[in-house]
Design a protein around this motif. Structure first.
Motif, PDB file in Angstrom:
ATOM      1  N   LEU A  42       0.858  -1.158   0.005  1.00 56.28           N
ATOM      2  CA  LEU A  42      -0.063  -0.097  -0.092  1.00 56.28           C
ATOM      3  C   LEU A  42       0.858   1.126  -0.064  1.00 56.28           C
ATOM      4  N   HIS A  43       1.830   1.284   0.864  1.00 53.88           N
ATOM      5  CA  HIS A  43       2.624   2.343   1.032  1.00 53.88           C
ATOM      6  C   HIS A  43       3.597   2.855  -0.126  1.00 53.88           C
ATOM      7  N   GLY A  44       4.053   1.658  -0.428  1.00 53.99           N
ATOM      8  CA  GLY A  44       5.173   2.111  -1.685  1.00 53.99           C
ATOM      9  C   GLY A  44       4.175   2.612  -3.081  1.00 53.99           C
ATOM     10  N   VAL A  63       9.368  -1.484  -6.807  1.00 56.64           N
ATOM     11  CA  VAL A  63       9.834  -2.650  -7.204  1.00 56.64           C
ATOM     12  C   VAL A  63       9.388  -3.864  -6.172  1.00 56.64           C
ATOM     13  N   GLU A  64       8.909  -4.989  -6.457  1.00 58.48           N
ATOM     14  CA  GLU A  64       8.044  -5.500  -5.661  1.00 58.48           C
ATOM     15  C   GLU A  64       8.455  -7.196  -5.885  1.00 58.48           C
ATOM     16  N   LYS A  65       8.944  -7.774  -4.700  1.00 59.07           N
ATOM     17  CA  LYS A  65       9.511  -8.984  -4.867  1.00 59.07           C
ATOM     18  C   LYS A  65       8.719 -10.109  -5.164  1.00 59.07           C
ATOM     19  N   GLY A  71       1.812  -8.567   0.648  1.00 59.72           N
ATOM     20  CA  GLY A  71       2.367  -8.782   1.807  1.00 59.72           C
ATOM     21  C   GLY A  71       1.156  -8.185   2.718  1.00 59.72           C
ATOM     22  N   ASN A  72       1.342  -7.437   3.627  1.00 55.32           N
ATOM     23  CA  ASN A  72       0.100  -7.151   4.512  1.00 55.32           C
ATOM     24  C   ASN A  72      -0.777  -6.290   4.220  1.00 55.32           C
ATOM     25  N   ALA A  73      -0.628  -5.697   2.746  1.00 57.32           N
ATOM     26  CA  ALA A  73      -1.593  -5.166   2.024  1.00 57.32           C
ATOM     27  C   ALA A  73      -2.773  -5.905   1.893  1.00 57.32           C
ATOM     28  N   GLY A  74      -2.505  -7.189   1.480  1.00 53.31           N
ATOM     29  CA  GLY A  74      -3.607  -7.957   1.178  1.00 53.31           C
ATOM     30  C   GLY A  74      -3.823  -9.022   2.305  1.00 53.31           C
ATOM     31  N   ASN A  76      -4.633  -7.650   5.557  1.00 53.80           N
ATOM     32  CA  ASN A  76      -5.094  -6.961   6.905  1.00 53.80           C
ATOM     33  C   ASN A  76      -6.622  -7.262   6.991  1.00 53.80           C
ATOM     34  N   THR A  77      -7.339  -6.717   8.024  1.00 54.38           N
ATOM     35  CA  THR A  77      -8.510  -6.758   8.472  1.00 54.38           C
ATOM     36  C   THR A  77      -9.130  -5.337   7.984  1.00 54.38           C
ATOM     37  N   THR A  78      -8.806  -4.615   7.334  1.00 59.52           N
ATOM     38  CA  THR A  78      -9.200  -3.337   6.671  1.00 59.52           C
ATOM     39  C   THR A  78      -9.998  -2.296   7.319  1.00 59.52           C
ATOM     40  N   ILE A  79      -9.477  -2.057   8.883  1.00 53.63           N
ATOM     41  CA  ILE A  79     -10.091  -1.373   9.457  1.00 53.63           C
ATOM     42  C   ILE A  79      -9.468   0.015   9.408  1.00 53.63           C
ATOM     43  N   VAL A  80     -10.383   1.049   9.249  1.00 53.84           N
ATOM     44  CA  VAL A  80     -10.117   2.559   9.053  1.00 53.84           C
ATOM     45  C   VAL A  80     -10.737   3.400  10.035  1.00 53.84           C
ATOM     46  N   GLU A 208      12.915  -8.862  -6.670  1.00 52.12           N
ATOM     47  CA  GLU A 208      13.586  -8.709  -5.302  1.00 52.12           C
ATOM     48  C   GLU A 208      14.673  -7.987  -5.147  1.00 52.12           C
ATOM     49  N   VAL A 209      14.573  -7.119  -4.186  1.00 52.08           N
ATOM     50  CA  VAL A 209      15.804  -6.391  -3.996  1.00 52.08           C
ATOM     51  C   VAL A 209      16.760  -7.088  -3.171  1.00 52.08           C
ATOM     52  N   THR A 210      18.150  -7.578  -3.701  1.00 45.78           N
ATOM     53  CA  THR A 210      18.778  -8.343  -2.898  1.00 45.78           C
ATOM     54  C   THR A 210      20.284  -7.650  -2.537  1.00 45.78           C
ATOM     55  N   ASN A 369       2.999  -1.301  12.634  1.00 44.56           N
ATOM     56  CA  ASN A 369       2.263  -2.120  13.545  1.00 44.56           C
ATOM     57  C   ASN A 369       1.125  -2.787  13.003  1.00 44.56           C
ATOM     58  N   TYR A 370      -0.160  -2.345  13.634  1.00 44.12           N
ATOM     59  CA  TYR A 370      -1.452  -2.879  13.169  1.00 44.12           C
ATOM     60  C   TYR A 370      -2.083  -1.683  12.119  1.00 44.12           C
ATOM     61  N   GLY A 371      -1.438  -0.701  12.321  1.00 48.97           N
ATOM     62  CA  GLY A 371      -2.351   0.495  11.718  1.00 48.97           C
ATOM     63  C   GLY A 371      -1.931   1.097  10.176  1.00 48.97           C
ATOM     64  N   GLY A 372      -1.169   0.248   9.495  1.00 46.94           N
ATOM     65  CA  GLY A 372      -0.657   1.015   8.328  1.00 46.94           C
ATOM     66  C   GLY A 372      -1.751   0.864   7.143  1.00 46.94           C
ATOM     67  N   PHE A 373      -2.868   0.124   7.227  1.00 49.22           N
ATOM     68  CA  PHE A 373      -3.909   0.259   6.096  1.00 49.22           C
ATOM     69  C   PHE A 373      -4.390   1.430   6.288  1.00 49.22           C
ATOM     70  N   LYS A 374      -4.962   1.836   7.243  1.00 50.60           N
ATOM     71  CA  LYS A 374      -5.776   3.149   7.537  1.00 50.60           C
ATOM     72  C   LYS A 374      -4.908   4.397   7.345  1.00 50.60           C
ATOM     73  N   ALA A 375      -3.623   4.189   7.529  1.00 48.98           N
ATOM     74  CA  ALA A 375      -2.663   5.170   7.148  1.00 48.98           C
ATOM     75  C   ALA A 375      -2.154   5.387   5.783  1.00 48.98           C
TER      76      ALA A 375
HETATM   77  P1  FAD Z   1       3.074  -4.175   2.746  1.00 49.33           P
HETATM   78  O1  FAD Z   1       1.773  -4.397   2.127  1.00 49.33           O
HETATM   79  O2  FAD Z   1       3.264  -5.572   3.597  1.00 49.33           O
HETATM   80  O3  FAD Z   1       4.241  -4.072   1.678  1.00 49.33           O
HETATM   81  C1  FAD Z   1       5.762  -4.218   1.654  1.00 49.33           C
HETATM   82  C2  FAD Z   1       5.818  -4.930   0.433  1.00 49.33           C
HETATM   83  O4  FAD Z   1       7.320  -5.049   0.431  1.00 49.33           O
HETATM   84  C3  FAD Z   1       5.478  -6.404   0.302  1.00 49.33           C
HETATM   85  O5  FAD Z   1       4.613  -6.503  -0.629  1.00 49.33           O
HETATM   86  C4  FAD Z   1       6.654  -7.480   0.076  1.00 49.33           C
HETATM   87  O6  FAD Z   1       6.550  -8.425  -0.598  1.00 49.33           O
HETATM   88  C5  FAD Z   1       7.886  -6.235  -0.439  1.00 49.33           C
HETATM   89  N1  FAD Z   1       9.038  -6.496  -0.148  1.00 49.33           N
HETATM   90  C6  FAD Z   1       9.586  -7.067   1.077  1.00 49.33           C
HETATM   91  N2  FAD Z   1      11.146  -7.058   0.807  1.00 49.33           N
HETATM   92  C7  FAD Z   1      11.422  -6.958  -0.157  1.00 49.33           C
HETATM   93  C8  FAD Z   1      12.351  -6.993  -1.110  1.00 49.33           C
HETATM   94  N3  FAD Z   1      13.756  -7.292  -0.582  1.00 49.33           N
HETATM   95  N4  FAD Z   1      12.212  -6.577  -2.241  1.00 49.33           N
HETATM   96  C9  FAD Z   1      11.023  -6.129  -2.854  1.00 49.33           C
HETATM   97  N5  FAD Z   1      10.260  -6.079  -2.218  1.00 49.33           N
HETATM   98  C10 FAD Z   1      10.218  -6.426  -0.837  1.00 49.33           C
HETATM   99  N6  FAD Z   1      -3.921  -1.833   9.390  1.00 49.33           N
HETATM  100  C11 FAD Z   1      -4.884  -1.297   9.637  1.00 49.33           C
HETATM  101  O7  FAD Z   1      -4.811   0.044   9.488  1.00 49.33           O
HETATM  102  N7  FAD Z   1      -6.134  -1.847  10.054  1.00 49.33           N
HETATM  103  C12 FAD Z   1      -6.183  -3.137  10.245  1.00 49.33           C
HETATM  104  O8  FAD Z   1      -7.430  -3.672  10.029  1.00 49.33           O
HETATM  105  C13 FAD Z   1      -5.176  -4.100  10.019  1.00 49.33           C
HETATM  106  N8  FAD Z   1      -5.386  -5.106  10.207  1.00 49.33           N
HETATM  107  C14 FAD Z   1      -4.185  -6.013   9.925  1.00 49.33           C
HETATM  108  C15 FAD Z   1      -4.227  -7.366   9.868  1.00 49.33           C
HETATM  109  C16 FAD Z   1      -3.393  -8.321   9.619  1.00 49.33           C
HETATM  110  C17 FAD Z   1      -3.424  -9.673   9.815  1.00 49.33           C
HETATM  111  C18 FAD Z   1      -1.772  -7.762   9.206  1.00 49.33           C
HETATM  112  C19 FAD Z   1      -0.805  -8.577   8.846  1.00 49.33           C
HETATM  113  C20 FAD Z   1      -1.808  -6.371   9.280  1.00 49.33           C
HETATM  114  C21 FAD Z   1      -2.822  -5.366   9.585  1.00 49.33           C
HETATM  115  N9  FAD Z   1      -2.856  -4.109   9.380  1.00 49.33           N
HETATM  116  C22 FAD Z   1      -3.843  -3.098   9.627  1.00 49.33           C
HETATM  117  C23 FAD Z   1      -1.830  -3.207   9.198  1.00 49.33           C
HETATM  118  C24 FAD Z   1      -1.332  -3.045   7.631  1.00 49.33           C
HETATM  119  O9  FAD Z   1      -1.860  -4.159   6.834  1.00 49.33           O
HETATM  120  C25 FAD Z   1       0.155  -2.544   7.217  1.00 49.33           C
HETATM  121  O10 FAD Z   1       0.534  -1.622   8.199  1.00 49.33           O
HETATM  122  C26 FAD Z   1       0.356  -2.137   6.005  1.00 49.33           C
HETATM  123  O11 FAD Z   1      -0.195  -3.213   4.894  1.00 49.33           O
HETATM  124  C27 FAD Z   1       1.709  -1.674   5.696  1.00 49.33           C
HETATM  125  O12 FAD Z   1       1.557  -1.356   4.329  1.00 49.33           O
HETATM  126  P2  FAD Z   1       3.018  -1.761   3.621  1.00 49.33           P
HETATM  127  O13 FAD Z   1       3.025  -1.038   2.254  1.00 49.33           O
HETATM  128  O14 FAD Z   1       4.060  -0.960   4.458  1.00 49.33           O
HETATM  129  O15 FAD Z   1       3.542  -3.116   3.739  1.00 49.33           O
END
Ligand code: FAD
Length: 423
Positions: A42-44, A63-65, A71-74, A76-80, A208-210, A369-375
């Motif tokens: 989500l954040h990238g 770039v996504e591995k 990752g966590n984007a797909g 989470n429990t989607t609370i905002v 993947e970034v190595t 932590n738990y909060g990155g979806f809403k963020a």
């Molecule tokens: P991600 O979506 O995990 O993206 C990071 C990406 O980096 C991944 O796709 C990964 O494959 C990629 N990556 C890693 N290493 C490499 C590499 N070496 N090279 C290239 N790519 C790489 N948040 C809420 O606000 N509400 C919720 O209800 C909530 N519920 C949650 C429930 C669960 C079970 C979990 C696990 C999380 C929950 N969260 C929730 C948190 C939220 O999902 C995350 O904080 C958010 O997805 C973070 O986004 P992100 O883009 O940082 O990470």
């Protein structure tokens, strides 16, 4: 790319759905980009979109591995929601909620944002007092839709909670945010990907970034499974893998630990729960909502040991099931359809980092932590602003790695203003 509109949906409906173009390209990586964002979550993706849109930077790669949103984007429990009380978090999450309110229009993609309200159950006079104090702070500082409900109001809104005389944790009231709710996580990923791609961002999956190549205090290139990419600026948005990438950049320890968090979905049911309900009492922890397909989507606490594995342990399954039965006994015979886990990046005070790093052209987005979806919308906006202007916006000024040295902790346990309120 074909825009979504009522007319286009209608026309394609009657002409065999043949008029849609590809939603985003599948480009080969170029040898050089102005900005590379590592992590297609989500954040990238959101950061790439706002960099292109707000700052007119066009030569960007994400770039996504694996696959975007894997990752966590797909997971989470989607609370905002935006019920955070600490200075810094308060403004940040409220900004994010305002962006959510227009996100489907902004992206021309239905992210299914549903402001169904978020109800945190309260079980003691002390909990009611604590929540009232925090919610009053929020009401005075720009989050007008938070309130404390008494038992009668709660019973009218959610009649089938366990209000019985033998309830293990008698419910006495609730802390409520009306504008909070849920969104469809995949749709948010796809919406940002499609909108970023339309602005020229290259989204490179299976890449993947190595390794990270540094020349003294600057990164010059990243090594990937699809070759070397040179770049002027690098943004890290890899959630639970942050420490791994950090050490690739040749740096020491981060105040982040990678923990597993599990989530669950039941078989589809007829409409049962209109809101998001949160329960946290006596060591238990549970949050639940119902998806548009009818599945009950719920989760609980961390697994409490560090790991990069995206699968969880059985004690948490039992813990979550017990908590479910304590507040919603009507779920007792419902069957579980799926359960999974994600690797979350837990910071030491439960708040995030959007900041510069000791390396001049490396920027950090982590500690969600738990909060990155809403963020997501605010994280993308402020991270893009930081990367483009090389200085933090005042809203994220204290979300840096040095806050611990300054004795400043933004301590909301990764959760927000209520006791044990997560999701
Ligand atoms: P991600 O979506 O995990 O993206 C990071 C990406 O980096 C991944 O796709 C990964 O494959 C990629 N990556 C890693 N290493 C490499 C590499 N070496 N090279 C290239 N790519 C790489 N948040 C809420 O606000 N509400 C919720 O209800 C909530 N519920 C949650 C429930 C669960 C079970 C979990 C696990 C999380 C929950 N969260 C929730 C948190 C939220 O999902 C995350 O904080 C958010 O997805 C973070 O986004 P992100 O883009 O940082 O990470």
């Amino acid at each position: 790319m074909t825009r979504f509109s009522a007319w286009n949906v209608f026309w394609n409906g009657v002409t065999g759905q043949k008029g849609w173009s590809r939603q985003w390209r599948d480009p080969e990586p170029k040898s050089h980009y102005d900005v590379v964002l590592i992590g297609g979550g989500l954040h990238g993706l959101a950061t790439a979109y706002y960099l292109a849109k707000n700052h007119n930077i066009k030569n960007i790669a994400v770039v996504e591995k694996g696959w975007i949103g894997g990752g966590n984007a797909g997971r989470n429990t989607t609370i905002v929601r935006s019920n955070y009380a600490q200075p810094g978090n308060r403004e940040f999450y409220e900004d994010s909620l305002k962006l959510w309110e227009n996100l489907s229009h902004e992206l021309n993609y239905n992210v299914m944002f549903s402001q169904r309200s978020h109800i945190s159950l309260l079980h003691s006079p002390g909990a009611i007092d604590g929540a009232a104090r925090n919610y009053n702070v929020m009401r005075q500082t720009g989050t007008p839709d938070v309130e404390i409900w008494g038992l009668d109001q709660l019973k009218t809104a959610v009649p089938h909670l366990n209000y019985g005389p033998n309830a293990r944790f008698p419910i006495m009231g609730a802390a409520v945010q009306q504008r909070a709710g849920t969104a469809r996580h995949d749709a948010v990923v796809w919406g940002y990907a499609r909108a970023a791609d339309a602005l020229g961002v290259d989204i490179i999956q299976n890449c993947e970034v190595t390794g990270i190549t540094r020349n003294t205090n600057r990164i010059t290139a990243i090594e990937t499974s699809r070759g070397t990419i040179k770049t002027h600026k690098v943004g890290l948005a890899v959630a639970g893998n942050t420490s791994r990438l950090w050490s690739m950049a040749g740096m020491g320890q981060l105040p982040i630990e990678s923990h597993k968090l599990q989530a669950f979905v039941s078989e589809p049911l007829k409409p049962l729960l209109d809101q998001v309900v949160v329960f946290g009492m006596g060591g238990a922890h549970f949050y639940i909502s119902q998806s548009d397909k009818g599945g009950m989507v719920f989760g609980g606490d961390l697994d409490w040991y560090k790991s990069y594995a995206q699968k969880g342990n059985l004690p948490i399954v039992q813990d979550v099931a017990e908590a479910a039965m304590a507040v919603l006994p009507c779920l007792g015979r419902v069957r579980l359809l799926r359960h999974w886990s994600g690797v979350v990046d837990m910071s030491m005070d439960g708040s995030h980092f959007i900041c510069k790093t000791p390396v001049d052209n490396l920027y950090l987005n982590a500690g969600w932590n738990y909060g990155g979806f809403k963020a997501t919308p605010a994280a993308g906006t402020y991270f893009a602003d930081l990367i483009a202007n090389d200085r933090p916006h005042k809203v994220i000024a204290n979300h840096d790695l040095k806050r611990f040295e300054r004795g400043l902790q933004i301590d909301e346990r990764g959760a927000g203003a209520d006791p044990k309120l997560h999701g």
